[in-house]
Design a protein around this motif. Structure first.
Motif, PDB file in Angstrom:
ATOM      1  N   ASN A   1      -7.211  22.562   5.749  1.00  0.00           N
ATOM      2  CA  ASN A   1      -7.602  22.550   6.793  1.00  0.00           C
ATOM      3  C   ASN A   1      -8.688  22.326   7.630  1.00  0.00           C
ATOM      4  O   ASN A   1      -9.546  23.549   8.354  1.00  0.00           O
ATOM      5  CB  ASN A   1      -7.163  24.068   6.139  1.00  0.00           C
ATOM      6  CG  ASN A   1      -8.105  24.527   5.781  1.00  0.00           C
ATOM      7  OD1 ASN A   1      -8.706  23.793   4.725  1.00  0.00           O
ATOM      8  ND2 ASN A   1      -8.266  25.832   4.734  1.00  0.00           N
ATOM      9  N   VAL A   2      -9.426  21.603   7.592  1.00  0.00           N
ATOM     10  CA  VAL A   2     -10.771  21.473   7.743  1.00  0.00           C
ATOM     11  C   VAL A   2     -10.230  20.929   9.747  1.00  0.00           C
ATOM     12  O   VAL A   2      -9.344  20.565   9.678  1.00  0.00           O
ATOM     13  CB  VAL A   2     -11.167  20.300   7.717  1.00  0.00           C
ATOM     14  CG1 VAL A   2     -12.109  19.007   8.331  1.00  0.00           C
ATOM     15  CG2 VAL A   2     -11.851  20.127   6.053  1.00  0.00           C
ATOM     16  N   PRO A   3     -10.970  21.824  10.082  1.00  0.00           N
ATOM     17  CA  PRO A   3     -10.865  21.433  11.799  1.00  0.00           C
ATOM     18  C   PRO A   3     -11.124  20.563  12.227  1.00  0.00           C
ATOM     19  O   PRO A   3     -10.931  18.989  11.762  1.00  0.00           O
ATOM     20  CB  PRO A   3     -12.061  21.819  12.653  1.00  0.00           C
ATOM     21  CG  PRO A   3     -12.399  22.892  11.420  1.00  0.00           C
ATOM     22  CD  PRO A   3     -12.057  22.396  10.452  1.00  0.00           C
ATOM     23  N   ASN A   4     -10.608  20.011  13.345  1.00  0.00           N
ATOM     24  CA  ASN A   4     -10.010  18.593  14.090  1.00  0.00           C
ATOM     25  C   ASN A   4     -11.496  18.814  14.928  1.00  0.00           C
ATOM     26  O   ASN A   4     -11.821  18.419  15.893  1.00  0.00           O
ATOM     27  CB  ASN A   4      -8.408  18.365  14.880  1.00  0.00           C
ATOM     28  CG  ASN A   4      -8.230  17.440  15.394  1.00  0.00           C
ATOM     29  OD1 ASN A   4      -8.950  16.273  14.658  1.00  0.00           O
ATOM     30  ND2 ASN A   4      -7.360  17.210  16.443  1.00  0.00           N
ATOM     31  N   SER A   5     -12.399  17.918  14.306  1.00  0.00           N
ATOM     32  CA  SER A   5     -13.424  17.636  15.231  1.00  0.00           C
ATOM     33  C   SER A   5     -14.342  16.674  15.136  1.00  0.00           C
ATOM     34  O   SER A   5     -14.954  16.464  14.917  1.00  0.00           O
ATOM     35  CB  SER A   5     -14.375  18.575  13.959  1.00  0.00           C
ATOM     36  OG  SER A   5     -14.602  17.740  12.930  1.00  0.00           O
ATOM     37  N   ILE A   6     -13.336  15.027  14.803  1.00  0.00           N
ATOM     38  CA  ILE A   6     -13.432  13.966  14.994  1.00  0.00           C
ATOM     39  C   ILE A   6     -13.439  13.745  16.784  1.00  0.00           C
ATOM     40  O   ILE A   6     -11.877  13.934  17.410  1.00  0.00           O
ATOM     41  CB  ILE A   6     -13.168  13.106  14.656  1.00  0.00           C
ATOM     42  CG1 ILE A   6     -13.384  13.054  13.032  1.00  0.00           C
ATOM     43  CG2 ILE A   6     -13.388  11.919  14.848  1.00  0.00           C
ATOM     44  CD1 ILE A   6     -14.858  12.289  12.533  1.00  0.00           C
ATOM     45  N   GLN A   7     -14.469  13.284  18.065  1.00  0.00           N
ATOM     46  CA  GLN A   7     -14.364  13.277  19.103  1.00  0.00           C
ATOM     47  C   GLN A   7     -14.319  12.241  18.787  1.00  0.00           C
ATOM     48  O   GLN A   7     -14.561  11.136  18.103  1.00  0.00           O
ATOM     49  CB  GLN A   7     -15.745  13.788  19.633  1.00  0.00           C
ATOM     50  CG  GLN A   7     -15.877  15.617  19.278  1.00  0.00           C
ATOM     51  CD  GLN A   7     -14.562  15.912  19.442  1.00  0.00           C
ATOM     52  OE1 GLN A   7     -13.890  15.919  20.906  1.00  0.00           O
ATOM     53  NE2 GLN A   7     -14.363  17.018  19.000  1.00  0.00           N
ATOM     54  N   ALA A   8     -13.518  11.545  20.370  1.00  0.00           N
ATOM     55  CA  ALA A   8     -14.076   9.714  20.902  1.00  0.00           C
ATOM     56  C   ALA A   8     -15.311   9.418  20.345  1.00  0.00           C
ATOM     57  O   ALA A   8     -14.978   7.893  20.908  1.00  0.00           O
ATOM     58  CB  ALA A   8     -12.614   9.795  22.816  1.00  0.00           C
ATOM     59  N   SER A   9     -15.819   9.851  21.355  1.00  0.00           N
ATOM     60  CA  SER A   9     -17.377   9.588  21.429  1.00  0.00           C
ATOM     61  C   SER A   9     -18.147   8.639  20.180  1.00  0.00           C
ATOM     62  O   SER A   9     -19.044   7.988  19.817  1.00  0.00           O
ATOM     63  CB  SER A   9     -18.315  10.359  21.480  1.00  0.00           C
ATOM     64  OG  SER A   9     -18.266  11.581  21.138  1.00  0.00           O
ATOM     65  N   ASP A  10     -17.346   9.590  18.948  1.00  0.00           N
ATOM     66  CA  ASP A  10     -17.598   9.538  17.399  1.00  0.00           C
ATOM     67  C   ASP A  10     -16.760   7.863  17.261  1.00  0.00           C
ATOM     68  O   ASP A  10     -17.214   6.668  16.032  1.00  0.00           O
ATOM     69  CB  ASP A  10     -17.102  10.492  16.376  1.00  0.00           C
ATOM     70  CG  ASP A  10     -17.383  11.585  16.662  1.00  0.00           C
ATOM     71  OD1 ASP A  10     -18.669  11.394  17.236  1.00  0.00           O
ATOM     72  OD2 ASP A  10     -16.941  13.007  16.019  1.00  0.00           O
TER      73      ASP A  10
END
Length: 402
Positions: A201-210
């Motif tokens: 349930n970890v939020p979907n926190s990886i961004q395209a800039s990562d």
């Protein structure tokens, strides 16, 4: 060509010698030799240079802490050898504070050997073993070291703490640390989180800039969607399924799977509760050109390997050109034979299929033929041989010179 009897130099030049061979051919020869044999080729300056380039380009010491210590000492004493390393798998167990007392680091590696690691300035692929270096607060110095590298491939083995009161906090910290590492590696193309665990349930926190250049991801199926959505250039996906993961696997953005061209699925055979679930996973990646299915049978009394079940879902993959099936059975259980009939059925269900690698690592090509219905006959062209790239045993604890 005749050579005067007294012209020993010319005669010597005409004799076949390893150091007269092109470097590319020497590389091919050394590829088939164990490291201990390569060492015996270092008989002159030319061969020593070629052997050192071969031995230090790829160094795999993942489970060998004492060999890892010797390697870092070599980096300090021979920075020229450190600069040859491109692919490194290393064990840094002593960096974990409670474990440090079990290791006697020489003065030139104090306080923890990480400065020596940074001498290998050309490392592009890194895998650190024996440490939960992404989540452990005490290992911030390891994270800082990794952040200073210039990597194109990174493998992270980590897991969250099992204490329920810490689980959420550690998950959040691990994801934050992961993003910081990724942001420090803008050229990263390949990321493996195969042994990495976070709560689903970890939020979907990886961004395209990562992950601006990420093209390959390996990890648990439920973690893959985070990277599928963020990495616009991703083409290679290596998914691990366990338990009911296959039944619950879903993509919120159904188009995110369409960019994948190469798919690998790893699963324990008895975890496939329904082949419909297997088909629903394949349907999410309709444009794949190569598919590798890695299956583990933990007991020999499980149902036989289902070539028919695989074939029944091949029509979903109209672009598939290569299929690879790997089967790992427990104990002495024989691998199921992928006979001609099974191979022809796979071709019938997937007309554009060009190559098949069976569980015995034999590669078959479908050759046009008028002798058989369907117009194609599988022909054996090669057999894969796995070459161990690392040492199998560690050295005893080193006794450093004073």
């Amino acid at each position: 060509m005749s050579v005067p009897a007294g012209d020993s130099w010319a005669q010597d030049r005409l004799q076949p010698r390893l150091d007269n061979l092109p470097l590319e051919l020497l590389e091919q020869i050394m590829f088939f030799l164990p490291p201990s044999s390569v060492l015996h080729l270092m008989v002159n300056r030319t061969l020593r240079s070629a052997c050192e380039q071969h031995l230090y380009r790829t160094v795999w010491l993942r489970y060998l802490p004492h060999r890892s210590l010797h390697l870092l000492k070599t980096f300090v004493l021979r920075p020229d050898l450190a600069s040859l390393v491109r692919d490194l798998r290393i064990n840094l167990e002593w960096c974990y504070p409670p474990a440090l007392s079990r290791y006697m680091l020489p003065d030139l590696l104090q306080p923890n050997g990480l400065e020596a690691l940074l001498l290998a300035k050309n490392i592009r692929s890194l895998d650190i073993d024996a440490l939960q270096w992404l989540s452990d607060p005490a290992l911030s110095h390891v994270r800082a070291t990794v952040s200073m590298m210039d990597l194109t491939s990174l493998s992270i083995s980590d897991r969250y703490y099992n204490r329920s009161d810490d689980a959420i906090r550690v998950n959040e910290e691990s994801m934050s640390n992961l993003r910081a590492i990724l942001q420090a590696q803008p050229r990263l193309e390949s990321l493996s989180l195969a042994s990495f665990s976070l709560l689903p349930n970890v939020p979907n926190s990886i961004q395209a800039s990562d992950v601006p250049n990420l093209v390959r991801f390996q990890g648990a199926a439920w973690l893959a969607e985070t990277f599928l959505n963020a990495a616009a250039q991703m083409e290679h996906l290596d998914l691990s399924f366990g338990g009911a993961d296959m039944a619950s696997f879903n993509l919120q953005d159904p188009w995110s799977g369409h960019k994948i061209q190469h798919l690998r699925i790893s699963i324990t055979w008895h975890d496939i509760s329904s082949w419909d679930y297997f088909g629903s996973v394949l349907a999410k990646f309709p444009n794949i050109q190569s598919l590798c299915i890695v299956s583990f049978q933990m007991h020999s009394n499980f149902p036989p390997f289902g070539y028919d079940n695989i074939a029944s879902h091949m029509p979903l993959l109209s672009s598939l050109r290569k299929l690879e099936i790997k089967l790992d059975t427990a104990g002495p259980s024989p691998l199921p034979d992928c006979g001609i009939d099974a191979m022809l059925k796979l071709k019938h269900c997937c007309p554009y299929l060009e190559a098949l690698v069976d569980p015995e690592d034999r590669e078959w090509l479908y050759i046009p033929s008028t002798e058989i219905e369907g117009g194609f006959l599988p022909k054996l062209v090669s057999r894969y041989v796995e070459k161990p790239l690392g040492h199998s045993i560690d050295l005893p604890p080193p006794k450093w010179d004073a």
